[in-house]
Write an enzyme that holds these catalytic residues in place. Structure first.
Site, PDB file in Angstrom:
ATOM      1  N   CYS A 266       0.830  -1.195   0.000  1.00 42.03           N
ATOM      2  CA  CYS A 266       0.000   0.000   0.000  1.00 42.03           C
ATOM      3  C   CYS A 266       0.871   1.253   0.000  1.00 42.03           C
ATOM      4  CB  CYS A 266      -0.937   0.030   1.191  1.00 42.03           C
ATOM      5  SG  CYS A 266      -2.093   1.380   1.069  1.00 42.03           S
TER       6      CYS A 266
ATOM      7  N   THR B  21      -1.810  -0.651  -6.605  1.00 39.36           N
ATOM      8  CA  THR B  21      -1.924   0.576  -7.400  1.00 39.36           C
ATOM      9  C   THR B  21      -0.559   1.195  -7.733  1.00 39.36           C
ATOM     10  OG1 THR B  21      -2.198   1.818  -5.361  1.00 39.36           O
ATOM     11  CG2 THR B  21      -4.196   1.169  -6.501  1.00 39.36           C
TER      12      THR B  21
ATOM     13  N   GLY C 133     -11.012  -4.823  -9.286  1.00 38.00           N
ATOM     14  CA  GLY C 133     -11.033  -3.766  -8.279  1.00 38.00           C
ATOM     15  C   GLY C 133     -11.908  -2.604  -8.659  1.00 38.00           C
TER      16      GLY C 133
END
Lengths: 244, 308
Positions: free
Chosen positions: B131, B194, B266
């Site tokens: 993350c 991401t 997602g």
């Protein structure tokens, strides 16, 4: 929440920077204070959350302000076009507390969701005062529509071009009955400071999904973290942290 | 349907479609729209040892074909997940579920994984070492092969459950990290998380996100994700789960041809809430058109194409 195709019946300017779109579809879940998420054609990935201004039979009225590329693109949509939407989002206003009277305080485009609220309250026989605040006279919308419901309307403009010169709080009578508020953060804060008592406040926050899963629009409240889209957008005044 | 079946780290899946962590909550909102038992499984909201509110708003910014998020791992903490959420979850989801876990120290990861690993409905632990939103946290583990291996080894010691490591794409060589995790005892690799990005509001001359930068996801990242799945499939022997920009049944096939045995979906859940069900329903027709009898037959099927 419902996913549905809505047909645009009309899309036109109401006032300076304010547009109204009327859509044909199932409005059974469009209660006062709730919102719809519109999927715009073109390069826009996220949906646009727009609050319900009115819902009558199969007609859904949305009033929106042109603030960015997305809402500017919305103004280009024409009658006959279909638009995909998630409807019936958010908790909406609690009408059950308003019996003896209600004061509705709106700022700018925040006046829009108060319209369906006012109509439903009037239908239940509740006396309603609406205090509507705008920057200038040319931004005023729905003044007559509110009056036609039998609502007492007070107008405030920042530049004094109509009604009381100043903020919504300058045009507010004593608050008798239930208080419902929707508008920019500073305006709502001013109303809270004036009212202190209860009241229901409809918030705005940048959203990802609009139905409670992405955690994009979370806020801290007295009762812990809340999602503006799914736990709100309407919160009790005492639940919000006003930083004062 | 037999032809959609696949296996993830020894546990059979009815199909390879798995909603990705952070885009599906705990499934409740989606269960109101469709029967989520049609899914292969789902990876629930990233869980940390302690409750977290996350970052200040705005946490979301739109991009062409995607979005940026800087939510910052908002979650009620592992105790509340076990005490309040999992008991509710079994009333509407009847399959093994994937627990996504984040942490800020090796002990955080091991502690949360040990607790979650004891829960009967947890089928897999997916540890997010990637993350990009949290200071001093995820980023350093996922970008350093040694730190990544340390986390994996610590979690390995406290649970028997299949351990999937979710990788960040924000590295120079993804295969180095993947191999390091495999050597430390990981049962699978999922990727990509991401990509680090940002947007600026030109009128206000400041970043749109309160935290300046955030994670970029959505259909725009699909080619990057596909490339990395391809590379990792060639680098490790453990199963690979493909994540990144998947929005259609065709994308699922492409990911599987690159080497994914299952896929996570997602961002698309946020804008098309029924997308996972639609993809599952749409797969057979796409497979017919492409001459695919069983999905399991095509995993990694594009590798070695030069020799075909």
């Amino acid at each position: 929440m419902k996913q549905q195709q809505l047909e645009i019946l009309s899309n036109e300017p109401l006032a300076a920077g304010i547009w109204r779109m009327v859509l044909l579809g199932d409005t059974s879940d469009s209660a006062p204070g709730r919102f719809a998420e519109l999927r715009l054609p073109g390069e826009f990935y996220l949906r646009r959350p727009i609050s319900v201004c009115d819902a009558r039979e199969d007609r859904l009225t949305l009033v929106y302000k042109t603030v960015g590329r997305g809402t500017r693109r919305m103004t280009e949509l024409v009658p006959g076009q279909e638009i995909e939407a998630l409807t019936g989002l958010g908790n909406g206003f609690d009408l059950s507390r308003a019996r003896d009277g209600a004061v509705l305080a709106g700022g700018g485009v925040g006046c829009a969701p108060l319209f369906l609220l006012a109509r439903r309250l009037r239908e239940a026989g509740c006396p309603v005062t609406a205090v509507l605040g705008f920057n200038r006279a040319d931004e005023i919308f729905y003044e007559e529509e509110f009056r036609a419901l039998g609502v007492r309307v007070e107008i405030a403009t920042l530049d004094g071009s109509r009604g009381t010169k100043g903020f919504v709080t300058d045009a507010m009578p004593g608050i008798a009955g239930s208080l419902y508020v929707c508008g920019p953060q500073p305006m709502m804060k001013a109303v809270w400071r004036r009212a202190r008592a209860a009241g229901q406040y409809s918030l705005e926050e940048r959203m990802g999904c609009g139905f409670g899963v992405c955690m994009g629009c979370s806020i801290q409240t007295a009762g812990g973290s809340r999602r503006v889209c799914a736990d709100g957008p309407v919160f009790a005044g005492e639940e919000l942290l006003w930083n004062d | 349907m037999e032809r959609l079946k696949t296996t993830l780290c020894g546990i059979p899946l009815d199909n390879p479609v798995i909603p990705a962590s952070g885009t599906f909550g705990y499934g409740e909102e989606f269960a109101a729209l469709y029967d989520i038992n049609c899914l292969g499984t789902f990876s629930f909201k990233g869980t940390t040892a302690q409750p977290r509110f996350g970052n200040p708003t705005p946490r979301i910014a739109e991009c062409t074909a995607g979005l940026l998020n800087a939510v910052g791992l908002q979650n009620p903490g592992v105790e509340a997940v076990i005490g309040e959420i999992l008991p509710r979850m079994k009333t509407y989801f009847h399959k093994p579920v994937m627990a996504n876990v984040s942490g800020f120290s090796v002990e955080d990861y091991a502690g949360a994984c040990e607790k979650l690993g004891r829960e009967p409905q947890i089928g897999w632990l997916e540890i997010n070492i990637s993350c990009p939103n949290v200071h001093g946290g995820g980023m350093s583990f996922g970008t350093d092969p040694k730190a990544a291996a340390e986390v994996v080894a610590a979690v390995r010691r406290v649970t028997e459950k299949p351990l999937i490591v979710k990788l960040t794409p924000n590295v120079t060589d993804i295969t180095e990290i993947a191999r390091s995790c495999e050597a430390a005892g990981a049962d699978g690799i999922s990727l990509i998380n991401t990509l680090l990005g940002m947007r600026i509001d030109p009128l206000r001359r400041r970043p749109v996100l309160q935290r300046t930068m955030g994670g970029f996801s959505g259909p725009a990242v699909f080619p990057v994700a596909l490339r990395m799945v391809w590379q990792v499939y060639e680098a490790v022997k453990i199963p690979v789960v493909g994540i990144g920009g998947i929005a259609s049944a065709e994308d699922v096939i492409e990911m599987m041809l690159a080497g994914a045995c299952a896929v996570e979906i997602g961002s698309e859940n946020l804008v098309r809430p029924t997308v996972c069900k639609d993809i599952i329903d749409g797969l057979p027709a796409v497979m017919d058109r492409l001459g695919i009898a069983k999905l399991e037959d095509i995993i990694g099927g594009a590798h070695g194409w030069e020799k075909m």
